[in-house]
Design an enzyme around this catalytic site. Structure first.
Site, PDB file in Angstrom:
ATOM      1  N   ASP A  31     -33.524  24.775 -33.513  1.00  0.00           N
ATOM      2  CA  ASP A  31     -33.781  24.636 -34.332  1.00  0.00           C
ATOM      3  C   ASP A  31     -32.844  23.248 -34.523  1.00  0.00           C
ATOM      4  O   ASP A  31     -31.505  23.682 -35.087  1.00  0.00           O
ATOM      5  CB  ASP A  31     -33.758  25.414 -35.924  1.00  0.00           C
ATOM      6  N   GLU A 196     -41.090  23.290 -37.945  1.00  0.00           N
ATOM      7  CA  GLU A 196     -40.811  23.592 -39.087  1.00  0.00           C
ATOM      8  C   GLU A 196     -41.419  25.116 -39.451  1.00  0.00           C
ATOM      9  O   GLU A 196     -40.598  25.934 -39.629  1.00  0.00           O
ATOM     10  CB  GLU A 196     -39.512  23.089 -39.333  1.00  0.00           C
TER      11      GLU A 196
END
Lengths: 660, 216
Positions: A31, A196
């Site tokens: 991430d 995401e």
């Protein structure tokens, strides 16, 4: 690193596998966040976020460039260097990915960074940092990725075989290209770019065994996404996505910082003072974070050498400042629901993702918007990395989850410019990827022998209002009357959401096809050059890294000491002066040699020599700070203050961390 | 077709019958969305069965299944999935499905924007005039920010589109004579204009929302 070169040159080829920790996946999920970045790995069938030596999973997405060429990433860059060298310490780099220097979203907001003047036709933002260097957002991101890669390889005990990197669902083609290339530059084989919210839904859905239609509300440091997904029998199907790739917690900080500046009687750009800009942004964030739990918060801000101010803010005041920014999420949410053909009341749940969703105001806002209590029983900071790790494991083909499948979409329509500056859309937003479309165009003028093709992304009808992705030419068509030529243009979007465009003229049998090159502003070949350079430096081993860190630390200590001496020369005795000056010279000469141990020792000597002086400074600051503070706050500060550090640096660094 | 991977007979399916490797598309074969999803060529379809079929095929063909496979396998998987997604997109929407059925029957609808103009069934001048007037009226209502009037116009148009859609389904259910198909084509051409009108209603709602959140 030779292994990394091999991986890039020969993706997907079988090779002898190095021994690694049994039960661990050889591919990771990353991430790459605006504020913090994380790496996660499936271990014995479950995704786990990997921690650093100190036990934390969050790597602050902050990169410091020192004058001698050294680079530092993470908490040390954010807490120690950003306050002192704000222009050389790049924060929130994600906001600049794939953006041009004339992009107001990227470069015209309150920021402590210096932008290098671009050359003619230069389409990429560059930061001017110490040592006269100009670095691109892609390079800065690659530094962050490289640290995470090293962390994962240490856990695995072997080189990684690949990574899934997450991007905001609303990232356009240029932002995606830039992210993928940053991964390559860091020596990663990027198996997939994953949106995401989709990653979050994957982690959440698998963990909770959830079924039904969910909304993911993802408000991070710099980006906002909303996705509507249908979870059914292991298939995670994105129905619609929307958002704003320039809206996040940073904008809350800026709104608060603006009000604080006004309250202090300072101009909105902090008078161009970069250190003050950094301090006021850090103060705004610290206040915002404290107000998550407390109804009121205050902290001390050093405005300049002669002026310290105590800033107080109530939650109600903060919320009044933030609310207008937050409201910008509402239209995207309504449109995503409309595009998905779902009423908010028909949702099975709303999943919260991103650090900003910890704010009580944001939770209230989501509740009002969807008419239901959001789900927050998973860590909103970790969930995206965890989902990415699951996807990486699936892609690496070692997991046994053949039942799980992600179906994602194109976030923004893709089209071509036609006569009159109108955009003809070939692929509409929310089309499931991978996908393709072909459309035929013709000539506008008699004897026209070429086409200028302009590829755009966005929802608006006019070229000027869409994002320009690429321009290319098809020439050599024999002269014909207008309208006779048949130009067939094909768009193809792969599973990463990245576009390729091909053009072919049919009537004459003349075949010419052109592939759109990465077009986020870097000149062709520039990424390859960066890659080659990174391999040249690939021999840099752990020793070099240590040396680099010690050199930067030495530089920081010297700068802090000089600032302290200049600030309070009266507190310096003659003995101090002699001892400090000798230790200072010793450190300078040690830093010039390639011996990390010697530099460390010289730093400790200087630390001892300056201790009496530092203690006097601290006492004085405590006397000043006691006014209007309760005793526990002072004790906390004493506990955190290291004698060797310059006090001003410490106080402000303190404002910038310690949260969550 | 001989499989590129195991060099045995692959069979006609997207995946090789012998070794399971994805097979490239045969450019000469052309593609039929109904065949890609293995369903009968008709307008009335069981959507949930179609969706299940689509997801089942996606699971087998998606590039995620071949992320680290041979480049030829990845290319074939990408082609097959693009084709599958296109088929699902065309068939899940009743208007697109009807248009596609007409196309297969050789009845063309005139294209009216962007690309090359082509012959085929076009809107009647009377319909064009009417739509032009309605859009002018909608434009006025938008300019006056008369949200209620815009919403009313949207409701009327939605009802009209639903009626046209019902006639399309009916027209495609029976014997497909040229005459019946052309009647369906005219309904579909009209539906395009209705949909574009409804898009503008949605654009109005969106613009108003943006305004409200900018001021609020």
């Amino acid at each position: 690193m030779a292994e990394a070169l091999f991986q890039i040159a020969e993706p997907g080829q079988s090779r002898v596998k190095a021994p690694c920790t049994p039960g661990y996946s050889r591919a990771v999920g990353i991430d790459l966040g605006t504020t913090n970045s994380l790496v996660a790995m499936v271990q014995h069938g479950k995704p786990v976020c990997l921690a650093d030596d100190a036990g934390g999973t969050l790597l602050p997405s902050v990169v410091h460039y020192a004058a001698d060429g050294d680079v530092l990433v993470g908490a040390v860059a954010r807490d120690r260097f950003a306050p002192v060298f704000p222009a050389d310490t790049i924060a929130s780099v994600k906001r600049f990915m794939g953006r041009g220097p004339r992009d107001a979203e990227a470069t015209r907001k309150l920021t402590p960074h210096i932008f290098a003047p671009g050359g003619e036709g230069d389409g990429v933002v560059r930061f001017a940092v110490a040592g006269g260097r100009a670095v691109t957002p892609l390079e800065v991101s690659a530094e962050i990725l490289a640290v995470l890669k090293a962390r994962a390889e240490a856990a695995l005990g072997a080189p990684l075989e690949g990574a899934v990197i997450t991007v905001p669902a609303y990232f356009d083609d240029g932002q995606r290209q830039a992210t993928r290339d940053a991964g390559r530059l860091a020596g990663l084989e990027v198996l997939r770019l994953l949106n995401e919210p989709t990653a979050a839904a994957l982690a959440y859905g698998l963990d909770k065994g959830a079924e039904g239609t969910f909304a993911v509300f993802d408000l991070g440091g710099g980006t906002f996404d909303v996705s509507i997904l249908k979870l059914e029998a292991g298939v995670f199907e994105v129905k619609a996505t929307g958002g704003d790739s320039a809206l996040g917690g940073d904008d809350f900080d800026r709104a608060i910082a603006g009000a604080l500046l006004a309250r202090l009687g300072l101009p909105p750009d902090a008078g161009g003072d970069r250190q003050l800009t950094r301090r006021i942004l850090d103060a705004a964030r610290a206040l915002k974070e404290r107000l998550t739990d407390a109804p009121e918060a205050s902290l001390e801000l050093v405005v300049d050498e002669g002026r310290r101010e105590t800033l107080r803010l109530s939650r109600a005041e903060m919320e009044a400042l933030v609310r207008p920014v937050l409201e910008r999420c509402a239209p995207s949410v309504r449109r995503a629901l409309r595009d998905a053909g779902v009423e908010a009341s028909a949702l099975a749940g709303v999943i919260l993702v991103g650090g900003a969703t910890r704010m009580p105001l944001v939770r209230r806002f989501v509740r009002e918007l969807f008419g239901r209590e959001p789900l927050a029983d998973i860590d909103p900071d970790e969930v995206v990395a965890l989902g990415a790790a699951v996807q990486a494991d699936l892609l690496a083909g070692e997991g046994a989850r053949a039942d799980v499948l992600l179906l994602d979409v194109v976030p923004l329509s893709l089209g071509l410019e036609t006569m009159g500056g109108v955009v003809e859309k070939l692929i509409h937003r929310n089309t499931t990827v991978p996908c393709g479309a072909t459309q035929t165009f013709t000539t506008y003028a008699d004897r026209q022998t070429g086409f200028d093709l302009h590829v755009l992304q966005g929802e608006r009808e006019m070229v000027g209002e869409c994002r320009s992705l690429a321009r290319f030419k098809l020439s050599g068509i024999p002269p014909m009357p207008a309208g006779l030529a048949r130009l067939e243009v094909t768009f193809m979007v792969d599973a990463d959401g990245i576009l390729r465009a091909l053009a072919r003229e049919q009537t004459t049998g003349l075949e010419a096809s052109i592939e759109v090159k990465p077009s986020y502003g870097l000149a062709e070949g520039e990424v390859e050059r960066m890659l080659l350079e990174s391999f040249e430096h690939a021999d840099e081993d752990v020793k070099m890294r240590l040396l680099a860190e010690q050199r930067v630390e030495a530089q920081r200590i010297l700068a802090a000491l000089d600032a302290a001496v200049a600030d309070t020369p009266a507190l310096l005795t003659d003995d101090d002066r002699r001892a400090i000056s000798a230790a200072r010279a010793a450190l300078e000469s040690a830093a010039a040699r390639a011996d990390a141990q010697a530099i460390r020792a010289a730093i400790e000597d200087l630390d001892r020599a300056s201790k009496p002086f530092a203690e006097r400074r601290m006492n004085r600051a405590l006397d000043a700070g006691l006014r209007g503070k309760d005793v526990t706050a002072v004790e906390a500060r004493v506990a955190e203050t290291e004698p060797k550090a310059d006090l001003r640096t410490r106080v402000d660094a303190h404002a910038g961390h310690k949260h969550r | 077709m001989i499989c590129w991977s195991c060099e045995k007979e692959a069979g006609g399916d997207p995946l090789c019958g012998s070794c399971g490797a994805p097979q490239p598309l045969d450019p000469a074969a052309g593609s039929d969305h109904f065949a890609v999803l293995s369903v009968e060529r008709r307008h009335e379809l069981d959507l949930s069965a179609l969706e299940a079929r689509y997801k089942d095929l996606s699971r087998k063909l998606h590039p995620d299944r071949f992320a680290r496979a041979d480049p030829r396998a990845r290319r074939a998987s990408l082609q097959r999935t693009v084709q599958l997604n296109e088929a699902w997109r065309a068939l899940k929407d009743p208007v697109k499905r009807a248009e596609y059925l007409l196309e297969l029957e050789g009845v063309k609808l005139a294209t009216d924007d962007g690309g090359v103009r082509s012959g085929g069934v076009a809107a009647s001048p009377a319909l064009l005039m009417e739509i032009l007037e309605l859009r002018e009226e909608l434009g006025e209502a938008r300019l006056a920010k008369d949200d209620a009037r815009v919403a009313r116009m949207g409701d009327v148009m939605r009802a009209r589109a639903a009626q046209a859609m019902a006639r399309v389904t009916e027209g495609l259910a029976g014997a497909r004579t040229r005459e019946r198909l052309e009647a369906v084509a005219r309904e579909l051409v009209a539906l395009r204009y209705y949909r574009r009108f409804l898009d503008e209603v949605a654009a109005h709602d969106e613009a108003r929302e943006r305004e409200r959140s900018a001021h609020g």
